[in-house]
Design a protein around this motif. Structure first.
Motif, mmCIF file in Angstrom:
data_model
loop_
_atom_site.group_PDB
_atom_site.id
_atom_site.type_symbol
_atom_site.label_atom_id
_atom_site.label_comp_id
_atom_site.label_asym_id
_atom_site.label_seq_id
_atom_site.Cartn_x
_atom_site.Cartn_y
_atom_site.Cartn_z
ATOM 1 N N ASN A 171 3.434 -0.587 -11.093
ATOM 2 C CA ASN A 171 4.400 -1.118 -10.133
ATOM 3 C C ASN A 171 4.611 -0.086 -9.038
ATOM 4 N N ILE A 172 4.292 -0.455 -7.808
ATOM 5 C CA ILE A 172 4.380 0.498 -6.707
ATOM 6 C C ILE A 172 5.811 0.952 -6.455
ATOM 7 N N TRP A 173 6.764 0.195 -6.959
ATOM 8 C CA TRP A 173 8.167 0.573 -6.741
ATOM 9 C C TRP A 173 8.725 1.467 -7.863
ATOM 10 N N GLN A 174 7.877 1.774 -8.875
ATOM 11 C CA GLN A 174 8.414 2.489 -10.034
ATOM 12 C C GLN A 174 8.734 3.963 -9.691
ATOM 13 N N LYS A 175 8.142 4.481 -8.612
ATOM 14 C CA LYS A 175 8.409 5.873 -8.242
ATOM 15 C C LYS A 175 9.365 5.895 -7.058
ATOM 16 N N ASN A 176 10.449 6.608 -7.183
ATOM 17 C CA ASN A 176 11.421 6.701 -6.103
ATOM 18 C C ASN A 176 11.060 7.842 -5.172
ATOM 19 N N TYR A 177 11.053 7.551 -3.865
ATOM 20 C CA TYR A 177 10.774 8.593 -2.883
ATOM 21 C C TYR A 177 12.053 9.367 -2.578
ATOM 22 N N PRO B 258 -13.041 11.632 3.090
ATOM 23 C CA PRO B 258 -13.197 11.749 1.634
ATOM 24 C C PRO B 258 -13.932 10.550 1.053
ATOM 25 N N LYS B 259 -14.554 10.750 -0.094
ATOM 26 C CA LYS B 259 -15.190 9.631 -0.789
ATOM 27 C C LYS B 259 -14.103 8.741 -1.394
ATOM 28 N N GLY B 260 -14.482 7.509 -1.671
ATOM 29 C CA GLY B 260 -13.531 6.592 -2.279
ATOM 30 C C GLY B 260 -12.459 6.168 -1.299
ATOM 31 N N CYS B 261 -11.238 6.033 -1.785
ATOM 32 C CA CYS B 261 -10.111 5.639 -0.939
ATOM 33 C C CYS B 261 -9.754 6.793 -0.008
ATOM 34 N N ARG B 262 -9.637 6.522 1.273
ATOM 35 C CA ARG B 262 -9.381 7.586 2.245
ATOM 36 C C ARG B 262 -7.966 8.144 2.139
ATOM 37 N N PHE B 263 -7.074 7.393 1.513
ATOM 38 C CA PHE B 263 -5.704 7.876 1.353
ATOM 39 C C PHE B 263 -5.521 8.637 0.037
ATOM 40 N N ALA B 264 -6.538 8.624 -0.825
ATOM 41 C CA ALA B 264 -6.419 9.212 -2.169
ATOM 42 C C ALA B 264 -5.909 10.658 -2.177
ATOM 43 N N PRO B 265 -6.386 11.556 -1.279
ATOM 44 C CA PRO B 265 -5.908 12.952 -1.330
ATOM 45 C C PRO B 265 -4.410 13.105 -1.077
ATOM 46 N N ARG B 266 -3.768 12.096 -0.503
ATOM 47 C CA ARG B 266 -2.343 12.189 -0.185
ATOM 48 C C ARG B 266 -1.493 11.250 -1.045
ATOM 49 N N CYS B 267 -2.136 10.454 -1.879
ATOM 50 C CA CYS B 267 -1.452 9.380 -2.593
ATOM 51 C C CYS B 267 -0.832 9.878 -3.901
ATOM 52 N N GLU B 268 0.415 9.493 -4.138
ATOM 53 C CA GLU B 268 1.097 9.887 -5.360
ATOM 54 C C GLU B 268 0.764 8.966 -6.524
ATOM 55 N N TYR B 269 -0.005 7.930 -6.287
ATOM 56 C CA TYR B 269 -0.413 7.002 -7.344
ATOM 57 C C TYR B 269 -1.908 7.104 -7.624
ATOM 58 N N VAL B 270 -2.576 8.133 -7.110
ATOM 59 C CA VAL B 270 -4.024 8.213 -7.181
ATOM 60 C C VAL B 270 -4.525 8.138 -8.623
ATOM 61 N N MET B 271 -5.606 7.365 -8.797
ATOM 62 C CA MET B 271 -6.274 7.226 -10.089
ATOM 63 C C MET B 271 -7.698 7.738 -9.963
ATOM 64 N N HIS C 273 0.844 -1.197 0.000
ATOM 65 C CA HIS C 273 0.000 0.000 0.000
ATOM 66 C C HIS C 273 0.882 1.251 0.000
ATOM 67 N N PRO C 274 0.532 2.270 -0.787
ATOM 68 C CA PRO C 274 1.339 3.503 -0.828
ATOM 69 C C PRO C 274 1.533 4.145 0.539
ATOM 70 N N TYR C 275 0.546 4.021 1.426
ATOM 71 C CA TYR C 275 0.684 4.591 2.763
ATOM 72 C C TYR C 275 1.779 3.871 3.551
ATOM 73 N N THR C 276 1.788 2.543 3.471
ATOM 74 C CA THR C 276 2.825 1.770 4.161
ATOM 75 C C THR C 276 4.193 2.121 3.615
ATOM 76 N N LYS C 277 4.289 2.238 2.300
ATOM 77 C CA LYS C 277 5.575 2.582 1.701
ATOM 78 C C LYS C 277 6.027 3.972 2.148
ATOM 79 N N GLY C 278 5.079 4.894 2.271
ATOM 80 C CA GLY C 278 5.413 6.229 2.745
ATOM 81 C C GLY C 278 5.907 6.227 4.182
ATOM 82 N N LEU C 279 5.274 5.405 5.034
ATOM 83 C CA LEU C 279 5.719 5.297 6.422
ATOM 84 C C LEU C 279 7.146 4.772 6.493
ATOM 85 N N LEU C 280 7.437 3.752 5.696
ATOM 86 C CA LEU C 280 8.777 3.172 5.700
ATOM 87 C C LEU C 280 9.802 4.147 5.136
#
Length: 334
Positions: free
Chosen positions: A328-334, A285-298, A251-258
């Protein structure tokens, strides 16, 4: 470690009502804890971790809070259906909790000895002499060399680490099946923190105690946990064994925490942080609750709420990314 589940939570929903608003602090949580297992519940402040723990003990103040629905099956019975006097037999006896701030959790007008003896006399019906002997043994178990003299001390005369040890002794007084530890090492220096965690490991191994460890410190998680549950805005967004969570976050949130953990190898002076803040539980928020902060949001993330899916054996994620071909969740480097 045995495999039979000690605690199973299904569709737990705990809401608070203030100023005509409905605050969905815990909103459809499902997980289980096996006997002798340590499960870490992680997430930012406001994600619903502590409310989940208080719901297990049925300590949600009503009003303004209420457990709306769900099932908390502990050792074969749904404790949400128990009467208050039956619940009192479980609290501090079969399920104990180490609260987040020992200074406010310990009663300042009673001695350490009296506070540890209280659950022993209530649950085990021990006389004062037997309760005193057991209390000395508990204080020795948590590392007090002068256990006998500690009985007459008051909380304000102890350091933070000593108070935390007292809280652990009190929580372990009746040999509980489940120990809930809410940020047990917060505000402690690293040496005392290591001692507290080592003590909890020893207790788990000696008594086969299950532990629900609530924390935002992923270093503690890596050291203590068998499995990890990641919470965000009242929902579980990822769950898996500790190795899977750290080596392959889904999950993008878990990856962000790490990614927020400082690294000695990183060649940068700027630490990563997840953009934005956790949403208000009264205005989700409607939909995914992490969407407003997610860099992979669709687009679909803004309208549809993803469900938990088992992506690999025992590794679950609440995210649409893994349904999208080629993402691929790993395609974007933090």
């Amino acid at each position: 470690m045995q495999t039979k589940s000690l605690l199973t939570i299904r569709d737990l929903r705990t809401y608070f009502y203030t100023d005509k608003k409905e605050v969905k602090a815990v909103d459809g949580v499902d997980f289980q804890i096996k006997r002798g297992e340590t499960v870490a519940l992680v997430g930012e402040s406001g994600s619903g971790k502590s409310v989940t723990a208080m719901s297990i003990l049925r300590l949600i103040p009503k009003p303004p809070g209420e457990i709306i629905s769900g099932e908390i099956n502990f050792d074969g019975e749904d404790i949400l259906k128990l009467k208050e006097d039956e619940m009192n037999e479980i609290r501090g006896n079969k399920i104990s909790m180490i609260f987040q701030e020992p200074m406010t959790s310990l009663n300042p007008v009673y001695t350490i000895g009296d506070q540890i003896m209280e659950p022993l006399r209530y649950h085990w019906k021990l006389d004062k002499g037997s309760a005193r002997k057991r209390t000395v043994e508990l204080l020795q178990m948590v590392g007090f060399a002068r256990a006998e003299s500690m009985l007459n001390e008051y909380p304000h005369r102890l350091s933070g680490g000593m108070r935390q040890r007292v809280m652990i002794a009190m929580a372990m007084a009746c040999n509980p099946n489940l120990l809930i530890a809410d940020e047990p090492s917060t505000a402690l220096d690293v040496t005392i923190q290591a001692q507290i965690l080592e003590l909890m490991r020893d207790i788990r191994d000696k008594f086969n105690t299950s532990i629900l460890l609530i924390t935002h410190d992923l270093g503690v998680v890596a050291e203590m946990a068998d499995r990890v549950i990641v919470m965000y805005a009242g929902k579980i967004v990822e769950e898996g064994i500790v190795e899977d969570i750290f080596e392959n976050p889904l999950h993008p949130y878990t990856k962000g925490l790490l990614a927020s953990i400082p690294s000695l190898e990183a060649e940068t002076d700027i630490l990563y942080s997840i953009k934005g803040t956790i949403p208000n539980a009264a205005d989700l928020p409607k939909g995914c609750r992490f969407a407003p902060r997610c860099e992979y949001v669709m687009e679909r993330c803004l309208h549809e709420e993803p469900k938990m899916r088992e992506e690999t054996i025992g590794h679950y994620s609440r995210c649409f990314l893994h349904k999208e071909e080629g993402v691929n969740i790993w395609q974007k480097n933090y």
